[in-house]
Write a protein that holds these residues in place. Sequence first.
Motif, PDB file in Angstrom:
ATOM      1  N   VAL A 190      28.850 109.039  52.098  1.00  0.00           N
ATOM      2  CA  VAL A 190      30.242 109.168  52.962  1.00  0.00           C
ATOM      3  C   VAL A 190      31.198 109.506  53.172  1.00  0.00           C
ATOM      4  N   ASP A 191      31.895 110.760  54.047  1.00  0.00           N
ATOM      5  CA  ASP A 191      33.219 110.437  54.097  1.00  0.00           C
ATOM      6  C   ASP A 191      33.817 110.962  55.076  1.00  0.00           C
ATOM      7  N   ILE A 192      34.984 110.952  55.381  1.00  0.00           N
ATOM      8  CA  ILE A 192      35.605 111.852  56.741  1.00  0.00           C
ATOM      9  C   ILE A 192      36.163 112.528  55.975  1.00  0.00           C
ATOM     10  N   LYS A 193      36.478 114.347  56.303  1.00  0.00           N
ATOM     11  CA  LYS A 193      37.903 114.722  56.174  1.00  0.00           C
ATOM     12  C   LYS A 193      38.474 115.265  57.422  1.00  0.00           C
ATOM     13  N   LYS A 194      39.970 114.292  57.048  1.00  0.00           N
ATOM     14  CA  LYS A 194      41.190 115.462  59.126  1.00  0.00           C
ATOM     15  C   LYS A 194      41.310 116.688  58.631  1.00  0.00           C
ATOM     16  N   HIS A 211      40.343 117.478  63.912  1.00  0.00           N
ATOM     17  CA  HIS A 211      39.628 116.975  63.632  1.00  0.00           C
ATOM     18  C   HIS A 211      38.605 116.455  62.680  1.00  0.00           C
ATOM     19  N   TYR A 212      37.774 115.076  63.031  1.00  0.00           N
ATOM     20  CA  TYR A 212      37.064 114.345  62.078  1.00  0.00           C
ATOM     21  C   TYR A 212      36.159 115.204  61.326  1.00  0.00           C
ATOM     22  N   LEU A 213      35.942 115.356  60.532  1.00  0.00           N
ATOM     23  CA  LEU A 213      34.451 116.214  59.888  1.00  0.00           C
ATOM     24  C   LEU A 213      33.730 114.848  59.214  1.00  0.00           C
ATOM     25  N   HIS A 214      32.669 113.833  59.770  1.00  0.00           N
ATOM     26  CA  HIS A 214      31.950 113.050  59.180  1.00  0.00           C
ATOM     27  C   HIS A 214      30.903 113.626  58.100  1.00  0.00           C
ATOM     28  N   ASN A 215      31.012 113.610  56.893  1.00  0.00           N
ATOM     29  CA  ASN A 215      30.301 114.375  55.943  1.00  0.00           C
ATOM     30  C   ASN A 215      28.436 113.291  55.452  1.00  0.00           C
ATOM     31  N   THR A 275      35.911 113.496  67.240  1.00  0.00           N
ATOM     32  CA  THR A 275      37.500 113.856  67.631  1.00  0.00           C
ATOM     33  C   THR A 275      37.788 112.873  66.827  1.00  0.00           C
ATOM     34  N   ASP A 276      37.130 111.344  66.459  1.00  0.00           N
ATOM     35  CA  ASP A 276      38.117 110.205  65.843  1.00  0.00           C
ATOM     36  C   ASP A 276      37.441 110.158  64.118  1.00  0.00           C
TER      37      ASP A 276
END
Length: 301
Positions: free
Chosen positions: A140-144, A178-182, A197-198
């Motif tokens: 799990v990770d977040i891409k800004k 935008h924040y892509l939660h993967n 959005t965050d």
Amino acid sequence: MSHPNALLTPRGRLQLAQCVVDQCWSLRRAAERFQVSVPTAARWAKRYRDHGPAGMEDRSSRPHSSPRRTATRTERRIIAVRVNRRWGPARIGYLLGIHPSTVHRVLSRYRLAKLAWLDRGTGRVIRRYEHDRPGELVHVDIKKLGRIPDGGGHRVLGRVAGWKNKTGTTANRRPGYHYLHNAVDDHSRLAYTEILTDETKETAAAFWQRANAWFQAQGITVQRVLTDNGNCYRSRAFAQALGPDIKHKRTRPYRPQTNGKVERFNRTMLEEWAYIRPYRSEAERVAAFPDWLHAYNHYES
């Protein structure tokens, strides 16, 4: 490797040689029977007389001597440059005045790992792993990702006009992020992504609940989750979203390669969707995302 029972592999050679030596067949008759030339039949018969059945096995084609082989001192220089500088054959050959193909043969002879297998920072071989079953580990990770201003960014308008359009004076013109939660399954590489959005703890926790439900719908029961050490993942809200049945693991600080599968997914996502073509608005790019994700999960190998 040939099949052991195929014609003129060790078993066939032995039969040919036994026909000539033990059963006194002529070389021409044996050659016709086994569909080989007379010199070939003579060679295997002679080897059978000299060494018996053991002589029917394949021998190495390596020559007994190689007078034109690269000098040992040159080989050591090639290996030293490869280990210390981590260069490829072309750069090593240019530095030492040797043809790149010669450098490549030396590196292959000593079985030095390919550059793609090495960590460029340390020179150590990268340890790659894959869990045996889906759900054993989910990354799990977040891409800004910067939003595209209405009318397009620098890819559409050019560097100067795109920058002016992006940095307008009014707040509603500033695109933001935008924040892509993967979430990517370690074994199958199946991915679930949401464009949010965050990256607050509440958003991350709610995302995981939806991601977990989606994985369950695909027949995957998640056992462990691997994240970085971001604040949202160290929160109580995210721990509650995981529940008691899912174990939470975190990467080592400043070691993003530990979570490498989702990092590689981020790169693929940027190359094949976010930056694949010049979009004229963020809405246009967001609208193209579901089709790309569906293709990634169902059609890419």
